[in-house]
Enzyme design. Structure first.
Site, PDB file in Angstrom:
ATOM      1  N   ARG A 135      14.376 -81.548  18.696  1.00 46.45           N
ATOM      2  CA  ARG A 135      15.365 -80.580  18.168  1.00 46.45           C
ATOM      3  C   ARG A 135      16.371 -81.594  17.436  1.00 46.45           C
ATOM      4  O   ARG A 135      16.503 -82.780  17.246  1.00 46.45           O
ATOM      5  CB  ARG A 135      16.332 -79.992  19.249  1.00 46.45           C
ATOM      6  N   ILE A 156      32.494 -74.037  20.202  1.00 48.08           N
ATOM      7  CA  ILE A 156      32.532 -74.486  19.023  1.00 48.08           C
ATOM      8  C   ILE A 156      33.928 -74.343  18.325  1.00 48.08           C
ATOM      9  O   ILE A 156      34.522 -74.908  17.465  1.00 48.08           O
ATOM     10  CB  ILE A 156      31.448 -74.161  18.168  1.00 48.08           C
ATOM     11  N   ILE A 192      36.675 -58.176  20.067  1.00 53.47           N
ATOM     12  CA  ILE A 192      36.712 -57.771  18.660  1.00 53.47           C
ATOM     13  C   ILE A 192      36.072 -56.716  18.536  1.00 53.47           C
ATOM     14  O   ILE A 192      36.024 -55.918  17.599  1.00 53.47           O
ATOM     15  CB  ILE A 192      35.825 -59.020  17.892  1.00 53.47           C
ATOM     16  N   LYS A 247      21.724 -62.453  15.461  1.00 51.81           N
ATOM     17  CA  LYS A 247      22.209 -63.385  14.315  1.00 51.81           C
ATOM     18  C   LYS A 247      21.627 -62.731  13.022  1.00 51.81           C
ATOM     19  O   LYS A 247      22.417 -62.691  11.986  1.00 51.81           O
ATOM     20  CB  LYS A 247      21.958 -64.676  14.714  1.00 51.81           C
ATOM     21  N   TYR A 292      18.765 -62.223  21.039  1.00 49.95           N
ATOM     22  CA  TYR A 292      19.648 -62.870  20.348  1.00 49.95           C
ATOM     23  C   TYR A 292      19.609 -63.355  18.985  1.00 49.95           C
ATOM     24  O   TYR A 292      20.470 -63.320  17.965  1.00 49.95           O
ATOM     25  CB  TYR A 292      19.892 -64.380  21.288  1.00 49.95           C
ATOM     26  N   SER A 308      22.517 -69.114  13.426  1.00 50.37           N
ATOM     27  CA  SER A 308      21.673 -70.093  14.114  1.00 50.37           C
ATOM     28  C   SER A 308      20.473 -70.301  13.548  1.00 50.37           C
ATOM     29  O   SER A 308      19.865 -69.457  12.963  1.00 50.37           O
ATOM     30  CB  SER A 308      21.656 -69.265  15.693  1.00 50.37           C
ATOM     31  N   ASN A 335      21.417 -77.611  16.808  1.00 49.31           N
ATOM     32  CA  ASN A 335      21.844 -77.882  18.138  1.00 49.31           C
ATOM     33  C   ASN A 335      23.212 -78.649  18.363  1.00 49.31           C
ATOM     34  O   ASN A 335      23.095 -79.643  18.337  1.00 49.31           O
ATOM     35  CB  ASN A 335      20.642 -78.671  18.934  1.00 49.31           C
ATOM     36  N   ASN A 337      38.653 -62.991  23.975  1.00 48.99           N
ATOM     37  CA  ASN A 337      38.924 -62.200  25.383  1.00 48.99           C
ATOM     38  C   ASN A 337      38.552 -62.919  26.476  1.00 48.99           C
ATOM     39  O   ASN A 337      38.469 -62.589  27.576  1.00 48.99           O
ATOM     40  CB  ASN A 337      37.830 -60.915  25.283  1.00 48.99           C
TER      41      ASN A 337
HETATM   42  P1  NAD Z   1      31.047 -70.245  23.283  1.00 46.87           P
HETATM   43  O1  NAD Z   1      30.576 -68.993  24.381  1.00 46.87           O
HETATM   44  O2  NAD Z   1      31.668 -71.218  23.864  1.00 46.87           O
HETATM   45  O3  NAD Z   1      32.329 -69.304  22.522  1.00 46.87           O
HETATM   46  C1  NAD Z   1      32.222 -67.637  22.098  1.00 46.87           C
HETATM   47  C2  NAD Z   1      33.640 -67.502  22.375  1.00 46.87           C
HETATM   48  O4  NAD Z   1      33.834 -66.010  21.872  1.00 46.87           O
HETATM   49  C3  NAD Z   1      34.174 -67.581  23.823  1.00 46.87           C
HETATM   50  O5  NAD Z   1      35.457 -68.049  23.815  1.00 46.87           O
HETATM   51  C4  NAD Z   1      34.250 -66.101  24.302  1.00 46.87           C
HETATM   52  O6  NAD Z   1      35.220 -66.010  25.276  1.00 46.87           O
HETATM   53  C5  NAD Z   1      34.613 -65.586  22.891  1.00 46.87           C
HETATM   54  N1  NAD Z   1      34.180 -64.024  23.061  1.00 46.87           N
HETATM   55  C6  NAD Z   1      32.967 -63.262  23.408  1.00 46.87           C
HETATM   56  N2  NAD Z   1      32.702 -62.103  23.071  1.00 46.87           N
HETATM   57  C7  NAD Z   1      33.969 -61.775  22.625  1.00 46.87           C
HETATM   58  C8  NAD Z   1      34.490 -60.605  22.081  1.00 46.87           C
HETATM   59  N3  NAD Z   1      33.807 -59.462  22.248  1.00 46.87           N
HETATM   60  N4  NAD Z   1      35.719 -60.683  21.640  1.00 46.87           N
HETATM   61  C9  NAD Z   1      36.347 -61.754  21.712  1.00 46.87           C
HETATM   62  N5  NAD Z   1      36.167 -62.869  22.032  1.00 46.87           N
HETATM   63  C10 NAD Z   1      34.793 -62.905  22.538  1.00 46.87           C
HETATM   64  O7  NAD Z   1      29.940 -70.179  22.386  1.00 46.87           O
HETATM   65  P2  NAD Z   1      29.890 -71.428  21.232  1.00 46.87           P
HETATM   66  O8  NAD Z   1      28.738 -72.206  21.626  1.00 46.87           O
HETATM   67  O9  NAD Z   1      31.289 -71.829  20.881  1.00 46.87           O
HETATM   68  O10 NAD Z   1      29.081 -70.558  20.093  1.00 46.87           O
HETATM   69  C11 NAD Z   1      30.206 -69.928  19.129  1.00 46.87           C
HETATM   70  C12 NAD Z   1      29.022 -69.248  18.095  1.00 46.87           C
HETATM   71  O11 NAD Z   1      28.285 -69.969  17.519  1.00 46.87           O
HETATM   72  C13 NAD Z   1      28.395 -68.078  19.027  1.00 46.87           C
HETATM   73  O12 NAD Z   1      28.500 -66.880  17.879  1.00 46.87           O
HETATM   74  C14 NAD Z   1      27.150 -68.651  19.095  1.00 46.87           C
HETATM   75  O13 NAD Z   1      26.190 -67.454  18.857  1.00 46.87           O
HETATM   76  C15 NAD Z   1      26.848 -69.322  17.639  1.00 46.87           C
HETATM   77  N6  NAD Z   1      26.013 -70.573  17.903  1.00 46.87           N
HETATM   78  C16 NAD Z   1      26.117 -71.278  18.925  1.00 46.87           C
HETATM   79  C17 NAD Z   1      25.260 -72.352  19.097  1.00 46.87           C
HETATM   80  C18 NAD Z   1      25.195 -73.345  20.250  1.00 46.87           C
HETATM   81  O14 NAD Z   1      24.329 -74.035  20.682  1.00 46.87           O
HETATM   82  N7  NAD Z   1      26.314 -73.537  21.047  1.00 46.87           N
HETATM   83  C19 NAD Z   1      24.179 -72.424  18.247  1.00 46.87           C
HETATM   84  C20 NAD Z   1      23.908 -71.690  17.138  1.00 46.87           C
HETATM   85  C21 NAD Z   1      25.063 -70.473  17.103  1.00 46.87           C
HETATM   86  N1  UDP Z   2      15.048 -78.460  27.654  1.00 49.68           N
HETATM   87  C1  UDP Z   2      14.603 -78.889  28.828  1.00 49.68           C
HETATM   88  N2  UDP Z   2      15.482 -78.771  29.940  1.00 49.68           N
HETATM   89  C2  UDP Z   2      16.256 -78.110  30.163  1.00 49.68           C
HETATM   90  C3  UDP Z   2      16.992 -77.480  28.850  1.00 49.68           C
HETATM   91  C4  UDP Z   2      16.267 -77.697  27.737  1.00 49.68           C
HETATM   92  O1  UDP Z   2      13.543 -79.523  28.626  1.00 49.68           O
HETATM   93  O2  UDP Z   2      16.882 -78.052  31.239  1.00 49.68           O
HETATM   94  C5  UDP Z   2      14.177 -78.656  26.405  1.00 49.68           C
HETATM   95  C6  UDP Z   2      13.888 -77.444  25.654  1.00 49.68           C
HETATM   96  O3  UDP Z   2      12.798 -77.272  26.263  1.00 49.68           O
HETATM   97  C7  UDP Z   2      14.066 -78.026  24.244  1.00 49.68           C
HETATM   98  C8  UDP Z   2      15.119 -78.836  24.185  1.00 49.68           C
HETATM   99  O4  UDP Z   2      15.273 -79.374  25.426  1.00 49.68           O
HETATM  100  O5  UDP Z   2      12.682 -78.594  23.927  1.00 49.68           O
HETATM  101  C9  UDP Z   2      16.631 -78.286  23.670  1.00 49.68           C
HETATM  102  O6  UDP Z   2      16.769 -77.008  24.466  1.00 49.68           O
HETATM  103  P1  UDP Z   2      18.218 -76.406  24.048  1.00 49.68           P
HETATM  104  O7  UDP Z   2      18.207 -75.161  25.241  1.00 49.68           O
HETATM  105  O8  UDP Z   2      19.221 -77.285  24.252  1.00 49.68           O
HETATM  106  O9  UDP Z   2      18.051 -75.820  22.614  1.00 49.68           O
HETATM  107  P2  UDP Z   2      17.134 -74.755  21.843  1.00 49.68           P
HETATM  108  O10 UDP Z   2      15.874 -74.707  22.605  1.00 49.68           O
HETATM  109  O11 UDP Z   2      17.943 -73.436  22.159  1.00 49.68           O
HETATM  110  O12 UDP Z   2      17.078 -75.152  20.546  1.00 49.68           O
END
Ligand code: NAD
Ligand code: UDP
Length: 338
Positions: free
Chosen positions: A230, A12, A59, A152, A148, A124, A178, A32
């Protein structure tokens, strides 16, 4: 604005960095590379045709983060860095609390040290836990059901308390539903290490031939076709939501929690059908029992984002799948292909 982006090399973070640069801001990435690659930043540089600063550090090392901030003097921080795997968070909860909670406290202290009063935080939809009602709006009770989600939720509360210490402070916590998809260029996208936990990256790896079939976790939910529903949101919509939040915190103080979703839910089977259409590849399925801790249904009420940020999602499930497929087919092994 001068914006520090923690976790800016991640999925992201890299897409948001590109939009932040496109909007004319100055950026410093702090990462990192625990779950990302310098290649993502190299590609953002070439796509944006702009430069930005990068500091490879954790961080959680507060003194060195403070030093970096003293030099860069950010006016705002977008805080993505952290760990995000629900299953792993149950196995190593203390590591999740260290990275996600201690990391956030360390960041807020570094911000205080250089007078930075503005933060946007990656939260999240998992903070809501089991739905009392749907869609989830921001007033829905927060009762996360895994470690997790609790990291958050606690981080949100810590940030909220931090804003109360100074009337000039401003925080927006964005509760993502998502995130899926990739940049239209196919040059940056999601590159999970190991076996993908999430649905769409797993489907993409089946389509490209890296995995033989998708395990569908449960087909006996009370949903339209029995599979989990989702609210998938395109990564470029999510990125533009952050740009809108930057504009918002520049003009407002206090604390706001805001959903970023589309307001519409898709079942696993609907996502599979959209991906088959986008890729022209069949996705073999294997039905398996429900995954522990999964909700049947989750989707967002998005009025607050529209009202406060003037933002709403533009892209639908077909574009999400088309863009993931472009990224996956151009980079079958993600950034490791380079
Ligand atoms: P990601 O793992 O791709 O990105 C996280 C980044 O943070 C990575 O580049 C990692 O190297 C860096 N990082 C981790 N720990 C660190 C530390 N201690 N110091 C410096 N850098 C560090 O994940 P993402 O999917 O891009 O998610 C970004 C944020 O969004 C996260 O906080 C995650 O919890 C939140 N989020 C993600 C999702 C999703 O589905 N991807 C959904 C809801 C919330
Ligand atoms: N899911 C699935 N097979 C997979 C991964 C996910 O059927 O290999 C389903 C999961 O049960 C959920 C939806 O896909 O109903 C989205 O899952 P994901 O892990 O992507 O998101 P989250 O559950 O964290 O919202």
């Amino acid at each position: 604005m001068r914006i520090a982006i923690t976790g800016g090399a991640g999925y992201i973070g890299s897409h948001t960095l590109l939009d932040i640069l496109g909007d004319g801001h100055e950026a410093l990435v702090i990462d990192n590379y625990a779950n990302s690659s310098p290649e993502a930043l190299a590609r953002v540089k070439s796509l944006s045709n702009r430069t930005f600063e990068m500091s490879e550090q954790t961080i959680t090392d507060q003194p060195s983060l403070s030093e970096t901030f003293q030099q860069f003097k950010p006016e705002a921080v977008i805080h993505f860095a952290g760990l995000k795997a629900v299953g792993e968070s149950e196995d190593i909860p203390l590591t999740y609390y260290e990275e996600n909670i201690q990391g956030t406290i360390s960041l807020l202290r570094a911000m205080d040290g250089c007078g930075c009063k503005n933060i946007i935080f990656s939260s999240s939809a998992t903070v809501y836990g089991l739905p009392d009602y749907l869609p989830f709006d921001e007033a829905h009770p927060t009762a996360p059901i895994n470690t997790y989600g609790r990291t958050k939720y606690f981080a949100e509360e810590i940030i909220h308390d931090w804003t109360k210490t100074d009337p000039a402070k401003s925080a927006v916590v964005l509760r993502y539903f998502n995130p899926v998809g990739a940049h239209k260029s196919g040059m940056i996208g999601e590159d999970p290490a190991g076996i993908p936990n999430n649905l769409v990256p797993f489907i993409a790896q089946v389509a490209i031939g890296r995995r033989d079939a998708l395990s569908v976790f449960g087909n006996d939910y009370e949903t339209k076709d029995g599979t989990g529903v989702r609210d998938y949101i395109h990564i470029n919509d999510l990125a533009s939501g952050h740009v809108a939040a930057v504009d918002y915190i520049a003009e407002h103080t206090g604390f706001e929690a805001i959903n970023l979703g589309t307001g519409r839910g898709y079942s696993v089977l609907e996502v599979v059908a959209a991906f088959e259409k986008a890729s022209g590849k069949p996705i073999p399925l294997r039905y398996e029992p429900r995954r522990k801790g999964d909700l049947a249904n989750s989707y967002a009420e998005c009025d607050k984002a529209k009202r406060l940020l003037g933002w709403h999602a533009q892209f639908g499930i077909n574009e999400m799948c088309e863009d993931v497929w472009r990224w996956q087919s151009q980079n079958p092994h993600g950034y490791r292909d380079n």
